[in-house]
Design a protein around this motif. Structure first.
Motif, short mmCIF file in Angstrom:
data_model
loop_
_atom_site.label_atom_id
_atom_site.label_comp_id
_atom_site.label_asym_id
_atom_site.label_seq_id
_atom_site.Cartn_x
_atom_site.Cartn_y
_atom_site.Cartn_z
N ALA A 161 13.65 4.99 -3.88
CA ALA A 161 12.39 4.76 -3.18
C ALA A 161 11.80 6.08 -2.68
N ALA A 162 12.70 6.95 -2.16
CA ALA A 162 12.24 8.25 -1.68
C ALA A 162 11.69 9.09 -2.82
N GLY A 163 12.39 9.04 -3.96
CA GLY A 163 11.91 9.79 -5.12
C GLY A 163 10.56 9.29 -5.58
N ALA A 164 10.38 7.98 -5.59
CA ALA A 164 9.10 7.41 -6.00
C ALA A 164 7.99 7.81 -5.04
N ALA A 165 8.30 7.77 -3.74
CA ALA A 165 7.30 8.13 -2.74
C ALA A 165 6.90 9.60 -2.85
N LEU A 166 7.91 10.47 -3.03
CA LEU A 166 7.62 11.90 -3.15
C LEU A 166 6.86 12.20 -4.44
N VAL A 225 15.14 14.95 -8.91
CA VAL A 225 16.54 15.08 -8.51
C VAL A 225 17.03 13.82 -7.80
N MET A 226 16.17 13.23 -6.97
CA MET A 226 16.56 12.02 -6.23
C MET A 226 16.86 10.87 -7.17
N PHE A 227 16.01 10.69 -8.18
CA PHE A 227 16.23 9.60 -9.13
C PHE A 227 17.56 9.78 -9.88
N ILE A 228 17.86 11.01 -10.26
CA ILE A 228 19.06 11.27 -11.06
C ILE A 228 20.34 11.06 -10.26
N TYR A 243 -0.55 15.29 5.25
CA TYR A 243 0.09 14.03 4.84
C TYR A 243 1.37 14.31 4.06
N ALA A 244 1.28 15.25 3.12
CA ALA A 244 2.45 15.59 2.31
C ALA A 244 3.57 16.16 3.17
N MET A 245 3.23 17.03 4.12
CA MET A 245 4.24 17.68 4.95
C MET A 245 4.92 16.68 5.88
N LEU A 246 4.19 15.69 6.37
CA LEU A 246 4.79 14.67 7.23
C LEU A 246 5.82 13.84 6.46
N VAL A 247 5.47 13.50 5.21
CA VAL A 247 6.41 12.75 4.38
C VAL A 247 7.66 13.59 4.12
N ILE A 248 7.47 14.86 3.78
CA ILE A 248 8.61 15.74 3.51
C ILE A 248 9.48 15.88 4.74
#
Length: 249
Positions: A21-26, A62-65, A211-216
């Motif tokens: 889920a994190a990989g998909a979101a990123l 990397v997260m997906f793998i 927005y991107a930095m908050l997610v990261i």
């Protein structure tokens, strides 16, 4: 079962399960940043501003793998697997911190300087016919509803205004279908004078980066807890327990 071990394994298992889920979101965030910049590629020449987005997408891959690796290593309490998972989490954590740093660097003066230079160049070449001209009209009339780099008076010293009796393009008109507006700079009441295109585009791109930095940042905090959990399980395996202990015992 040891409360610390149970908590640590639960955290790691949860972290592993949300890797996808994190990989998909990123991946979505990275694609969103690139798409936002791509929409205005005529006005952004410095491609280094896309470094944070590229890093984000790399992290998502990397997260997906390695999501499955984390699940297996956590459930089996494999020291090798957990060590490998720790390295993965640490690398992702470092990459996320790097993305945050680049985001902070390009959020301020870098974006403003790049936009000011690029937009002045594009607007000065406006001739009403080429591709860059269409990009300017689309920017002013549909995307941002603006006029000129700083405001409508920015058109005064351009080649277009000089050759068209001191007027701005019709895309500067508040109502482009009105026969009254001819783009004359001495009729500001008919033009979009609230804010220039540079300020609006800068605010838009900065909002995307924030927005991107908050997610990261959120995912970086999760990774930090994940690394601490690996340390807890590994240390207690070596000092207080022997052999394999299931997650639910």
């Amino acid at each position: 079962m040891d409360c610390g071990i149970f908590t640590s394994k639960t955290v790691l298992l949860f972290l592993s399960l949300v890797f996808w889920a994190a990989g998909a979101a990123l991946a979505y965030v990275g694609a969103y940043v690139i798409r936002s910049y791509d929409n205005f590629d005529n006005f952004i020449q410095d491609r280094y501003t896309l470094i944070p987005a590229a890093i984000i997408i790399g992290i998502s891959v990397v997260m997906f793998i390695f999501g499955l690796v984390g699940c297996c290593a956590t459930i089996r309490e494999s020291k090798v697997g957990l060590g490998f998972f720790f390295v993965i989490i640490m690398l992702i954590f470092v990459a996320e911190v790097a993305a945050l740093v680049f985001g902070f660097i390009y959020q301020g003066k870098q974006i403003k300087g790049d936009l000011e230079r690029s937009m002045n160049e594009v607007f000065s070449k406006y001739d009403g016919q080429d591709t860059e001209t269409k990009a300017v009209d689309y920017l002013q009339n549909q995307q941002l509803q603006c006029c000129g780099v700083w405001n409508h008076t920015s058109w005064a010293n351009t080649t277009w205004s000089t050759s068209h009796n001191g007027t701005a393009p019709l895309s500067c008109c508040k109502n482009t279908s009105s026969a009254v507006c001819t783009g004359r700079l001495d009729q500001p009441e008919l033009l979009k004078t609230e804010q220039g295109c540079e300020a609006k585009l800068e605010n838009l791109l900065q909002g995307v980066l924030v927005y991107a930095m908050l997610v990261i940042l959120g995912f970086a905090i999760i990774k930090l807890f994940g690394m601490l959990s690996v340390c807890v399980i590994t240390c207690k395996n070596g000092t207080r327990r022997s052999g394999y202990q299931p997650l639910y015992a």
